[in-house]
Scaffold this motif. Structure first.
Motif, PDB file in Angstrom:
ATOM      1  N   ASP A 212      49.766 -26.346  38.558  1.00 40.20           N
ATOM      2  CA  ASP A 212      51.319 -26.273  38.365  1.00 40.20           C
ATOM      3  C   ASP A 212      50.837 -24.864  37.661  1.00 40.20           C
ATOM      4  O   ASP A 212      51.836 -23.606  37.593  1.00 40.20           O
ATOM      5  CB  ASP A 212      52.102 -26.730  36.769  1.00 40.20           C
ATOM      6  N   TYR A 213      49.586 -24.553  37.277  1.00 39.55           N
ATOM      7  CA  TYR A 213      49.180 -23.389  36.181  1.00 39.55           C
ATOM      8  C   TYR A 213      49.866 -22.137  37.195  1.00 39.55           C
ATOM      9  O   TYR A 213      50.252 -21.256  35.634  1.00 39.55           O
ATOM     10  CB  TYR A 213      47.569 -23.154  35.332  1.00 39.55           C
ATOM     11  N   ARG A 214      49.656 -21.972  38.661  1.00 36.04           N
ATOM     12  CA  ARG A 214      50.017 -20.833  39.210  1.00 36.04           C
ATOM     13  C   ARG A 214      51.266 -21.003  38.741  1.00 36.04           C
ATOM     14  O   ARG A 214      51.315 -19.246  39.912  1.00 36.04           O
ATOM     15  CB  ARG A 214      48.653 -20.506  40.298  1.00 36.04           C
ATOM     16  N   LEU A 215      51.954 -21.525  38.774  1.00 34.17           N
ATOM     17  CA  LEU A 215      53.718 -20.850  38.992  1.00 34.17           C
ATOM     18  C   LEU A 215      54.355 -20.412  37.622  1.00 34.17           C
ATOM     19  O   LEU A 215      55.194 -20.041  38.020  1.00 34.17           O
ATOM     20  CB  LEU A 215      54.278 -22.117  38.637  1.00 34.17           C
ATOM     21  N   PHE A 216      53.072 -19.840  36.740  1.00 35.04           N
ATOM     22  CA  PHE A 216      53.244 -19.547  35.212  1.00 35.04           C
ATOM     23  C   PHE A 216      52.870 -17.561  35.898  1.00 35.04           C
ATOM     24  O   PHE A 216      52.253 -16.993  36.605  1.00 35.04           O
ATOM     25  CB  PHE A 216      53.071 -19.862  34.267  1.00 35.04           C
ATOM     26  N   ASP A 217      52.936 -16.722  35.036  1.00 37.12           N
ATOM     27  CA  ASP A 217      53.646 -15.452  35.052  1.00 37.12           C
ATOM     28  C   ASP A 217      52.196 -15.065  33.483  1.00 37.12           C
ATOM     29  O   ASP A 217      52.305 -15.741  32.754  1.00 37.12           O
ATOM     30  CB  ASP A 217      54.027 -14.415  34.627  1.00 37.12           C
ATOM     31  N   PRO A 218      50.841 -14.748  34.124  1.00 33.20           N
ATOM     32  CA  PRO A 218      49.298 -14.606  33.780  1.00 33.20           C
ATOM     33  C   PRO A 218      50.358 -13.948  32.659  1.00 33.20           C
ATOM     34  O   PRO A 218      49.495 -13.767  30.716  1.00 33.20           O
ATOM     35  CB  PRO A 218      48.473 -14.366  34.520  1.00 33.20           C
ATOM     36  N   ALA A 219      50.654 -12.450  33.001  1.00 32.83           N
ATOM     37  CA  ALA A 219      50.786 -11.987  31.642  1.00 32.83           C
ATOM     38  C   ALA A 219      51.944 -11.967  30.533  1.00 32.83           C
ATOM     39  O   ALA A 219      52.092 -11.616  29.764  1.00 32.83           O
ATOM     40  CB  ALA A 219      51.498 -10.980  32.493  1.00 32.83           C
ATOM     41  N   ALA A 220      52.468 -13.360  30.616  1.00 33.16           N
ATOM     42  CA  ALA A 220      53.176 -14.230  29.665  1.00 33.16           C
ATOM     43  C   ALA A 220      52.899 -15.443  29.049  1.00 33.16           C
ATOM     44  O   ALA A 220      52.813 -15.449  27.845  1.00 33.16           O
ATOM     45  CB  ALA A 220      54.650 -15.426  30.119  1.00 33.16           C
ATOM     46  N   PHE A 221      51.212 -15.277  28.656  1.00 33.70           N
ATOM     47  CA  PHE A 221      50.487 -16.214  28.114  1.00 33.70           C
ATOM     48  C   PHE A 221      48.949 -15.637  27.420  1.00 33.70           C
ATOM     49  O   PHE A 221      48.647 -14.742  28.397  1.00 33.70           O
ATOM     50  CB  PHE A 221      50.527 -17.650  29.123  1.00 33.70           C
ATOM     51  N   VAL A 222      48.407 -16.018  26.692  1.00 32.15           N
ATOM     52  CA  VAL A 222      47.441 -15.213  25.962  1.00 32.15           C
ATOM     53  C   VAL A 222      46.496 -16.917  26.126  1.00 32.15           C
ATOM     54  O   VAL A 222      47.261 -18.172  26.000  1.00 32.15           O
ATOM     55  CB  VAL A 222      47.226 -15.410  24.244  1.00 32.15           C
ATOM     56  N   ALA A 223      45.372 -16.877  25.507  1.00 31.12           N
ATOM     57  CA  ALA A 223      44.685 -18.475  25.958  1.00 31.12           C
ATOM     58  C   ALA A 223      43.259 -18.478  24.582  1.00 31.12           C
ATOM     59  O   ALA A 223      42.987 -16.676  23.985  1.00 31.12           O
ATOM     60  CB  ALA A 223      43.327 -18.414  26.270  1.00 31.12           C
ATOM     61  N   GLU A 224      43.371 -19.274  23.786  1.00 31.58           N
ATOM     62  CA  GLU A 224      42.097 -19.063  23.512  1.00 31.58           C
ATOM     63  C   GLU A 224      40.980 -20.545  23.366  1.00 31.58           C
ATOM     64  O   GLU A 224      41.361 -21.374  24.153  1.00 31.58           O
ATOM     65  CB  GLU A 224      42.878 -18.934  21.733  1.00 31.58           C
ATOM     66  N   TRP A 225      40.360 -20.473  22.275  1.00 32.39           N
ATOM     67  CA  TRP A 225      39.048 -21.868  22.575  1.00 32.39           C
ATOM     68  C   TRP A 225      40.161 -22.858  21.780  1.00 32.39           C
ATOM     69  O   TRP A 225      40.530 -22.908  21.176  1.00 32.39           O
ATOM     70  CB  TRP A 225      38.079 -21.323  22.203  1.00 32.39           C
ATOM     71  N   LYS A 226      39.609 -24.005  22.774  1.00 32.37           N
ATOM     72  CA  LYS A 226      40.098 -25.439  21.622  1.00 32.37           C
ATOM     73  C   LYS A 226      38.790 -26.028  21.856  1.00 32.37           C
ATOM     74  O   LYS A 226      37.615 -26.297  22.412  1.00 32.37           O
ATOM     75  CB  LYS A 226      40.614 -26.609  22.426  1.00 32.37           C
ATOM     76  N   TRP A 227      38.437 -26.032  19.514  1.00 27.67           N
ATOM     77  CA  TRP A 227      37.194 -26.410  19.840  1.00 27.67           C
ATOM     78  C   TRP A 227      37.259 -27.620  19.152  1.00 27.67           C
ATOM     79  O   TRP A 227      38.539 -28.341  19.281  1.00 27.67           O
ATOM     80  CB  TRP A 227      37.465 -25.311  18.477  1.00 27.67           C
ATOM     81  N   ASP A 228      36.426 -28.295  19.825  1.00 29.04           N
ATOM     82  CA  ASP A 228      35.595 -29.981  19.578  1.00 29.04           C
ATOM     83  C   ASP A 228      35.620 -30.133  18.279  1.00 29.04           C
ATOM     84  O   ASP A 228      34.577 -30.830  17.689  1.00 29.04           O
ATOM     85  CB  ASP A 228      34.425 -30.874  20.387  1.00 29.04           C
ATOM     86  N   SER A 379      29.642 -21.963  22.037  1.00 28.03           N
ATOM     87  CA  SER A 379      30.229 -22.512  23.052  1.00 28.03           C
ATOM     88  C   SER A 379      29.842 -23.713  23.967  1.00 28.03           C
ATOM     89  O   SER A 379      30.969 -24.702  24.285  1.00 28.03           O
ATOM     90  CB  SER A 379      29.225 -22.155  24.576  1.00 28.03           C
ATOM     91  N   ALA A 380      29.377 -25.103  23.041  1.00 28.73           N
ATOM     92  CA  ALA A 380      28.995 -26.515  23.471  1.00 28.73           C
ATOM     93  C   ALA A 380      29.920 -26.846  22.191  1.00 28.73           C
ATOM     94  O   ALA A 380      30.018 -27.874  22.964  1.00 28.73           O
ATOM     95  CB  ALA A 380      27.762 -26.591  22.749  1.00 28.73           C
ATOM     96  N   ALA A 381      31.065 -26.385  21.387  1.00 29.64           N
ATOM     97  CA  ALA A 381      31.596 -27.526  21.036  1.00 29.64           C
ATOM     98  C   ALA A 381      33.195 -26.809  21.131  1.00 29.64           C
ATOM     99  O   ALA A 381      34.014 -27.160  20.476  1.00 29.64           O
ATOM    100  CB  ALA A 381      31.805 -26.645  19.378  1.00 29.64           C
ATOM    101  N   VAL A 382      33.206 -26.225  22.862  1.00 31.04           N
ATOM    102  CA  VAL A 382      34.370 -25.701  22.720  1.00 31.04           C
ATOM    103  C   VAL A 382      34.302 -26.688  24.160  1.00 31.04           C
ATOM    104  O   VAL A 382      33.943 -27.394  24.977  1.00 31.04           O
ATOM    105  CB  VAL A 382      34.120 -24.598  24.000  1.00 31.04           C
ATOM    106  N   GLU A 383      35.598 -27.584  23.899  1.00 31.93           N
ATOM    107  CA  GLU A 383      35.968 -27.983  24.995  1.00 31.93           C
ATOM    108  C   GLU A 383      37.691 -27.893  26.430  1.00 31.93           C
ATOM    109  O   GLU A 383      37.917 -28.763  26.179  1.00 31.93           O
ATOM    110  CB  GLU A 383      36.633 -29.558  23.868  1.00 31.93           C
ATOM    111  N   GLY A 384      37.664 -26.406  25.630  1.00 27.96           N
ATOM    112  CA  GLY A 384      38.033 -26.134  26.577  1.00 27.96           C
ATOM    113  C   GLY A 384      39.107 -24.892  26.057  1.00 27.96           C
ATOM    114  O   GLY A 384      38.502 -24.720  25.362  1.00 27.96           O
ATOM    115  N   LEU A 385      40.704 -24.816  27.237  1.00 29.38           N
ATOM    116  CA  LEU A 385      41.466 -23.508  26.700  1.00 29.38           C
ATOM    117  C   LEU A 385      42.765 -23.963  25.845  1.00 29.38           C
ATOM    118  O   LEU A 385      43.318 -25.414  26.232  1.00 29.38           O
ATOM    119  CB  LEU A 385      41.556 -22.786  27.874  1.00 29.38           C
ATOM    120  N   MET A 386      43.532 -23.210  25.111  1.00 31.14           N
ATOM    121  CA  MET A 386      44.993 -23.774  24.313  1.00 31.14           C
ATOM    122  C   MET A 386      45.089 -22.132  25.101  1.00 31.14           C
ATOM    123  O   MET A 386      44.951 -20.797  25.545  1.00 31.14           O
ATOM    124  CB  MET A 386      44.668 -23.351  23.470  1.00 31.14           C
ATOM    125  N   VAL A 387      46.486 -22.694  26.271  1.00 30.05           N
ATOM    126  CA  VAL A 387      47.341 -21.660  26.256  1.00 30.05           C
ATOM    127  C   VAL A 387      48.430 -21.059  26.229  1.00 30.05           C
ATOM    128  O   VAL A 387      48.873 -22.211  26.064  1.00 30.05           O
ATOM    129  CB  VAL A 387      47.099 -21.885  28.246  1.00 30.05           C
TER     130      VAL A 387
END
Length: 546
Positions: A212-228, A379-387
């Motif tokens: 699904d994510y490719r249906l969105f315009d990437p310019a409309a979003f930001v991303a940050e790390w999701k910490w564990d 990086s070992a404490a990263v469990e993914g991304l928040m978009v």
């Protein structure tokens, strides 16, 4: 109490969400204060009774029935309240059934030594459904398919309000919520919380699906790390006398300040921050397994504070001073947060990194390799991304299309089912809780070692098949637990997914899985081809070396 018991009974058998809302809203309309307020408190989990515990219920029923018969019945039914309600002897022996407010007052104020007699009197006065509802109230787990959010939605339905309107005024309110009902029904002013450090309901995210994510315009979003770590909310301010007040809230609104006095002392600002609770040593984020050493502690010693220093990594700024920022776009709040953290210069507070990307392929690559994308030693404490959408306000609940979580793919292992136990509530007649193991070889030879338990991840249809397998292949019983055939040639292989793995001294296997669930039933795989314990140990070693 009978009217409240009837409501709970109806809710337990009603599968439709909107119908549940109507049932609760109709109850609130027809029931006067303060009875409906105490019912709302029960539905939202706001009631807690110091001396009324499941052990008290067990003691009362053991005095009135055969203990062996009770154990067998409880094993079959799977629910303490339902078992005792059905087994309680005799017809109702009182002229008047107690009302809900009387029960709440009695459970709160009655001395511990006097409570058994009073509870028995109430149980004698109620019918089976009333007894069940009373005991559910005491055990604190209604299990009727009605969440706190659903109950608040029903409150909003009493007037021209949205559920989020109720969520926003909820913090600081106390049962029996007479001012809340007066407001939603148009009879009073909007409740105003005087707490200088209140909890504010959090904004949540939807999983980001690969398709699904490719249906969105990437310019409309930001991303940050999701910490564990643990999602928390740090709120601080000054009370009427000008004294600094600070609190740390869990995502569900539980005040956990007492467990983290070192962090509370450091909250000297005025405002509210949404962030992640982590343990930092020498500036490096530690694993979730390390953070667990600080969670749910009744006593916090100086040694514990020194060995496990906690820290907040800020995601969002909800309130700054007296200004509520939640309606502002995320981009604006982020700039305010960056300036806030820089100005505070607090060693217990830092800023969650943003992840730069130009397109979805670039973000997908960063997700797979956080170390090369800016997370570095953490990086070992990263469990993914928040978009997150750049223009998203901070709203209550899980709105569609605004925030997404893009977690790492779970780890999986093929394990053999070893033991099974009945579930609770609607699953009480099914063997739905499974202990699984992996092969290892030592001086005792090749054998299975239990490595975890799982009770979800499968469909209702698969549950029927699993239950049938357990019943047909039971080789031993240990109370409510059935041992299932698990030789190299005969048994059932389960593909188990889990979020993390760590060493453990509390488990025979020496390892502990985080959030294990059944990802797939491997009817196609013979037990001797299941994975070995060494495969988990290799995962731990790889994580430690990283």
């Amino acid at each position: 109490m009978n009217r409240f018991a009837f409501l709970l009974d109806r809710l337990a058998y009603e599968p439709r969400r909107n119908a549940k809302i109507r049932l609760i809203a109709d109850y609130f309309r027809e029931t006067p204060d303060p009875e409906r307020g105490w019912a709302l408190a029960a539905l939202t989990g706001a009631l807690s009774f110091r001396h009324a515990k499941p052990g008290l219920i067990r003691g009362l029923i053991m005095e009135r029935t055969d203990p062996v018969l009770f154990d067998l019945s409880y094993d079959y039914v799977g629910d303490l309240a339902e078992t005792v309600a059905l087994m309680w002897p005799g017809e109702t022996r009182a002229n008047r059934a107690p009302v809900l407010s009387e029960i709440v007052e009695g459970l709160t104020s009655t001395a511990k030594l006097d409570l058994p007699k009073r509870l028995a009197h109430w149980l004698d006065a109620l019918d089976e459904v009333g007894r069940w509802a009373l005991l559910k109230l005491i055990t604190g787990s209604l299990r009727i398919g009605a969440s706190a959010r659903l109950a608040k939605t029903a409150v909003a339905a009493l007037g021209d309000h949205k559920p989020d309107d109720v969520e926003l005024v909820w913090p600081g309110l106390q049962p029996p919520y007479e001012e809340l009902f007066a407001w939603v029904e148009g009879r009073g002013e909007k409740p105003f919380a005087l707490d200088p450090a209140p909890f504010r309901p959090p904004m949540l995210a939807h999983p980001l699906e690969d398709a699904d994510y490719r249906l969105f315009d990437p310019a409309a979003f930001v991303a940050e790390w999701k910490w564990d770590g643990i999602r928390v909310q740090a709120s601080a301010g000054k009370d009427a006398e000008g004294r600094q007040v600070a609190r740390l809230w869990s995502r569900s609104g539980e005040d956990v300040s007492g467990t983290f006095p070192d962090l509370i002392e450091a909250l000297t600002f005025e405002g509210s921050i949404d962030g992640e609770l982590l343990v930092l040593r020498d500036g490096k984020v530690q694993s979730f397994n390390v953070l667990q050493q600080r969670l749910n502690r009744k006593s916090v010693t100086p040694k514990l504070l020194a060995e496990f220093p906690v820290h907040i990594r800020a995601y969002d700024l909800l309130v700054e001073g007296d200004e509520d920022l939640r309606e502002l776009p995320f981009d604006v709040r982020r700039k305010r947060l960056e300036a806030f953290v820089a100005r505070e210069d607090n060693p217990r507070l830092d800023l969650s990194q943003m992840v730069p990307f130009d397109d979805w392929d670039g973000l997908a690559a960063a997700r797979l390799d956080p170390a090369s994308a800016g997370a570095g030693d953490d990086s070992a404490a990263v469990e993914g991304l928040m978009v997150k959408r750049r223009d998203s306000p901070y709203v209550v609940g899980r709105p569609k299309g605004l925030w997404f979580k893009w977690k790492h793919d779970p780890m999986t292992v093929d394990a053999v089912m070893m033991y099974a136990q009945r579930g609770h509530g609607k699953r009480s007649s099914f063997y739905s809780d499974y202990t699984f193991g992996l092969w290892t070889e030592d001086e005792e030879g090749v054998r299975l070692v239990p490595v975890g338990k799982a009770y979800f991840g499968f469909t209702d249809e698969e549950l029927v098949e699993l239950d049938r397998f357990v019943r047909k292949n039971t080789v031993n019983r240990f109370g409510p637990v059935r041992e299932v055939t698990h030789t190299e040639a005969i048994g059932l292989v389960l593909e188990v997914a889990f979020e993390g793995i760590a060493r453990s001294t509390r488990h025979k296997s020496g390892v502990a899985m985080r959030f294990p669930r059944i990802a797939r039933i491997r009817w196609d795989k013979p037990p001797h081809e299941a994975d070995r314990l060494e495969s988990l140990e290799a995962l731990i070693e790889a994580k430690e070396s990283a």
